[in-house]
Design a protein around this motif. Structure first.
Motif, mmCIF file in Angstrom:
data_model
loop_
_atom_site.group_PDB
_atom_site.id
_atom_site.type_symbol
_atom_site.label_atom_id
_atom_site.label_comp_id
_atom_site.label_asym_id
_atom_site.label_seq_id
_atom_site.Cartn_x
_atom_site.Cartn_y
_atom_site.Cartn_z
ATOM 1 N N SER A 77 2.043 -13.117 -12.935
ATOM 2 C CA SER A 77 1.448 -13.863 -14.049
ATOM 3 C C SER A 77 2.001 -13.370 -15.377
ATOM 4 O O SER A 77 2.150 -14.152 -16.331
ATOM 5 C CB SER A 77 -0.080 -13.730 -14.030
ATOM 6 O OG SER A 77 -0.491 -12.417 -14.374
ATOM 7 N N ASN A 125 5.245 -4.052 -16.850
ATOM 8 C CA ASN A 125 4.593 -2.778 -16.552
ATOM 9 C C ASN A 125 4.144 -2.078 -17.828
ATOM 10 O O ASN A 125 2.983 -1.662 -17.955
ATOM 11 C CB ASN A 125 5.566 -1.888 -15.777
ATOM 12 C CG ASN A 125 4.973 -0.551 -15.397
ATOM 13 O OD1 ASN A 125 3.794 -0.437 -15.095
ATOM 14 N ND2 ASN A 125 5.791 0.485 -15.421
ATOM 15 N N ASN A 136 -1.497 -9.894 -13.158
ATOM 16 C CA ASN A 136 -0.589 -9.165 -12.276
ATOM 17 C C ASN A 136 0.834 -9.349 -12.779
ATOM 18 O O ASN A 136 1.051 -10.040 -13.793
ATOM 19 C CB ASN A 136 -0.725 -9.641 -10.819
ATOM 20 C CG ASN A 136 -0.606 -11.151 -10.695
ATOM 21 O OD1 ASN A 136 0.396 -11.742 -11.072
ATOM 22 N ND2 ASN A 136 -1.661 -11.782 -10.177
ATOM 23 N N VAL A 137 1.793 -8.767 -12.081
ATOM 24 C CA VAL A 137 3.173 -8.798 -12.559
ATOM 25 C C VAL A 137 3.738 -10.216 -12.576
ATOM 26 O O VAL A 137 4.484 -10.578 -13.510
ATOM 27 C CB VAL A 137 4.063 -7.863 -11.701
ATOM 28 C CG1 VAL A 137 4.098 -8.293 -10.241
ATOM 29 C CG2 VAL A 137 5.477 -7.806 -12.266
ATOM 30 N N ASP A 197 1.281 -2.815 -9.735
ATOM 31 C CA ASP A 197 2.076 -3.807 -9.003
ATOM 32 C C ASP A 197 3.406 -4.069 -9.709
ATOM 33 O O ASP A 197 4.443 -4.265 -9.064
ATOM 34 C CB ASP A 197 1.290 -5.107 -8.809
ATOM 35 C CG ASP A 197 0.832 -5.717 -10.119
ATOM 36 O OD1 ASP A 197 0.538 -4.957 -11.061
ATOM 37 O OD2 ASP A 197 0.743 -6.960 -10.201
ATOM 38 N N LYS A 256 -3.590 0.414 -13.986
ATOM 39 C CA LYS A 256 -3.263 -0.952 -14.390
ATOM 40 C C LYS A 256 -1.748 -1.109 -14.474
ATOM 41 O O LYS A 256 -1.058 -0.282 -15.084
ATOM 42 C CB LYS A 256 -3.907 -1.278 -15.740
ATOM 43 C CG LYS A 256 -3.844 -2.756 -16.092
ATOM 44 C CD LYS A 256 -4.684 -3.076 -17.311
ATOM 45 C CE LYS A 256 -4.672 -4.577 -17.595
ATOM 46 N NZ LYS A 256 -5.489 -4.923 -18.781
ATOM 47 N N TYR A 315 -2.565 -9.762 -18.705
ATOM 48 C CA TYR A 315 -1.845 -10.230 -17.525
ATOM 49 C C TYR A 315 -2.645 -9.838 -16.282
ATOM 50 O O TYR A 315 -3.037 -8.684 -16.124
ATOM 51 C CB TYR A 315 -0.458 -9.593 -17.432
ATOM 52 C CG TYR A 315 0.465 -9.865 -18.606
ATOM 53 C CD1 TYR A 315 0.421 -11.064 -19.312
ATOM 54 C CD2 TYR A 315 1.413 -8.916 -18.999
ATOM 55 C CE1 TYR A 315 1.275 -11.309 -20.384
ATOM 56 C CE2 TYR A 315 2.270 -9.147 -20.057
ATOM 57 C CZ TYR A 315 2.190 -10.346 -20.750
ATOM 58 O OH TYR A 315 3.047 -10.581 -21.804
#
Length: 259
Positions: free
Chosen positions: A142, A120, A139-140, A60, A57, A137
């Motif tokens: 969002s 991250n 992805n990064v 990205d 997780k 979240y």
């Protein structure tokens, strides 16, 4: 030389895909409220957090972090080192040139990579938080949008001072040590510039960088992972004082083996 900065950034991004599970373990260990071994943490994650695939997780965000952070620090390091080597300033001391270039590269890289690094860290620890406290979240991108909308744009740089110091120490420990060891092996020990020499220089650089960065990385992870609603630390100095007082100095090396 002109290509090495972006090649280094792309290589770091590709490497982050392979090493992301270890990085996730490292962050979990660094932010754990009590001491726990890597083995115990792996067992807990496999039983409670939906399996070991959850360690991927935030991958990205890790890729974006390396594309920004590593590319920036490599580019600045190369440019500053070349400039100083060709001038009279510090030209008589290659080690000082490398340290100065590493400092400049670390500062720029730390700033450039901070937003993706923040997302991250938060994505990596989300699974261990109570459901009501999870950020979820997708992805990064969002994650960055959510932070800006809920906490303001400056929140993207939470833990920036620790992140910059870590980047400086990482660049000095990794790149400057690599350059120094490689040049000494070729110039003084009579080795030719080979894969073996670069491998040994890389190992030494990684060990030095890991040891130098571990305390700062623990502080950075704590600052970036804390809830915006309930902050345990007001800043880097406060975090250092509380961690050393409550957990002892060994806590600054939590996750060192997984670094």
């Amino acid at each position: 030389m002109a290509q090495s900065w972006w090649m280094g950034g792309v290589a770091s991004a590709l490497a982050s895909v392979a090493t992301h599970p270890l990085d996730s373990l490292k962050v979990r260990l660094q932010t754990a409220p009590t001491a726990i071994s890597s083995g115990e943490l792996i067992i807990a994650i496999s039983k409670e957090d939906g399996g070991l695939l959850t360690l991927y997780k935030g991958v990205d965000a890790a890729i974006l972090r390396q594309l920004t952070y590593s590319s920036a620090r490599f580019a600045v390091y190369d440019q500053v080192k070349t400039l100083l080597m060709s001038s009279a300033l510090l030209g008589s001391s290659p080690l000082l040139v490398r340290i100065f270039a590493a400092t400049a590269g670390g500062i720029v890289g730390g700033i450039a990579g901070s937003p993706a690094d923040l997302v991250n860290v938060r994505m990596q620890i989300d699974g261990k938080l109570p459901p009501t406290d999870r950020r979820n979240y997708a992805n990064v991108i969002s994650g960055i949008i959510a932070i800006v909308s809920k906490e303001g744009p400056f929140a993207l740089f939470n833990g920036l001072s620790a992140n910059i110091l870590r980047a400086v120490l990482m660049t000095a420990g990794q790149i400057a040590t690599f350059d120094t060891v490689k040049n000494e092996m070729i110039g003084s020990a009579g080795f030719s510039d080979s894969i073996f020499v670069q491998f040994i220089a890389s190992i030494v650089g990684a060990l030095v960088a890991t040891t130098l960065c571990s305390p700062v990385d623990v502080v950075k992870s704590r600052l970036m992972s804390q809830s915006e609603k309930k902050k345990l630390y007001s800043g880097a100095i406060d975090a250092i004082q509380k961690i050393s007082h409550n957990e002892g100095y060994s806590a600054f090396f939590n996750g060192w083996f997984d670094f």
